[in-house]
Write an enzyme that holds these catalytic residues in place. Structure first.
Site, PDB file in Angstrom:
ATOM      1  N   SER A 210       0.844  -1.188   0.000  1.00 26.72           N
ATOM      2  CA  SER A 210       0.000   0.000   0.000  1.00 26.72           C
ATOM      3  C   SER A 210       0.879   1.237   0.000  1.00 26.72           C
ATOM      4  CB  SER A 210      -0.918  -0.007   1.228  1.00 26.72           C
ATOM      5  OG  SER A 210      -1.517   1.259   1.419  1.00 26.72           O
ATOM      6  N   TYR A 223      -1.379  -0.285  10.738  1.00 26.64           N
ATOM      7  CA  TYR A 223      -1.391  -0.644   9.316  1.00 26.64           C
ATOM      8  C   TYR A 223      -0.135  -0.124   8.623  1.00 26.64           C
ATOM      9  CZ  TYR A 223      -3.203  -1.059   4.534  1.00 26.64           C
ATOM     10  OH  TYR A 223      -3.390  -1.388   3.211  1.00 26.64           O
TER      11      TYR A 223
END
Length: 306
Positions: A210, A223
């Site tokens: 990501s 995250y």
């Protein structure tokens, strides 16, 4: 996997021979320091310049003559987190290109729906329910597949999870789960299939990362930490494989996703949404397959940004 360009392979062969010559003959002869190491610095600089020039030349060449996409017939692709989002679209598009697809997901209902959809289109697909954060499950299922199915030639480690909240509002078990899914699971999947790839001297490992692995994001601390760790994992693995002569045909690719309309990420709120907007999971999967993986499979790919 696609054979690497003969020019790039020759440069790599010369570099490996030079490193062996340096370790066995040159270093013992010239000693450990001082001006006597000047010839070594000159040789290293020369090799560096040659590598840079050859890489730039190949990059320019590929701009005008891009490599054709390789055939996927006969390839077996494993996709984790295939029950929805990017994983689902990757599974469907890989099957449409002729690959045998193996779908892993913790949600049996969604995973079976993807398998049935592919089979209705006459695709070759198998589905397994597995929690990729449990190392024993991953290793046992990988061994079962090698015995009952076939060797996996392409691993797409895609499974992920996201919770948007300030760190102080997150439960300890939530933090641990986010790190397990977004980082540790990639370790277990790679450890399960990489030895077989090394044995066959062929394979491709793809990690779906990501943009949070490239820059910090508020309300996404666990995250981001996991995705930064995944970036380190893949970059280090790529270097490890590069230095091993027996793994030169094992490619690695890291795909850094931006804003994808899967419901996992919050919609963009910055001022440049017109130029940097969300794209669909279907379009993202197409870009990953066509532009980021198999048109660059002739190189040892370290990371690409979507």
């Amino acid at each position: 996997m696609r054979r690497r360009n003969i020019f790039v392979r020759c440069i790599g062969f010369i570099a490996r021979k030079f490193r062996a010559l340096q370790e066995v003959w040159i270093l013992p002869w010239w000693g450990g320091g001082g001006l006597v190491t000047a010839p070594l610095w000159a040789l290293d600089a020369f090799v560096l310049v040659v590598k840079i020039c050859s890489t730039c030349a190949m990059a320019v060449f590929r701009v005008f003559i891009p490599p054709a996409m390789k055939s996927l017939y006969g390839e077996t692709v494993l996709i984790t987190g295939a029950g929805g989002g990017i994983g689902r679209e990757l599974a469907i598009q890989f099957a449409e290109l002729g690959a045998t697809v193996v779908c892993w997901d913790i949600d049996a209902r969604r995973n079976n729906a993807v398998v049935n959809e592919i089979r209705k289109k006459d695709g070759d697909c198998f589905g397994y329910t597995v929690d990729v954060t449990v190392r024993e499950q991953v290793l046992a299922l990988a061994a079962h597949m090698r015995r009952q199915l076939t060797d996996i030639s392409i691993v797409v480690s895609n499974a992920g999870a996201l919770t948007c909240a300030p760190l102080t509002n997150l439960r300890p078990e939530t933090v641990a789960r986010l790190v397990e899914v977004n980082l540790l699971a990639h370790f277990w999947v790679i450890q399960a299939f990489l030895p077989n790839m090394i044995e066959r001297q062929q394979g491709h490992i793809v990690a779906i990362n990501s943009s949070a692995g490239l820059m910090p994001c508020a309300d996404m601390v666990p995250y981001c930490a996991a995705k930064f760790g995944l970036r380190g994992l893949m970059d280090s693995l790529s270097e490890e494989l590069r230095l091993d002569t027996w793994t030169k045909n094992i490619n690695t690719t890291s795909v850094y996703l931006a804003s994808i309309s899967t419901g996992l990420y919050p919609p963009p709120t910055h001022r440049f949404v017109y130029w940097y907007s969300e794209i669909t999971a279907q379009e993202a999967a197409r870009i990953i397959i066509e532009d980021r993986i198999f048109k660059k499979a002739c190189f040892k790919t370290f990371y690409d940004v979507l």
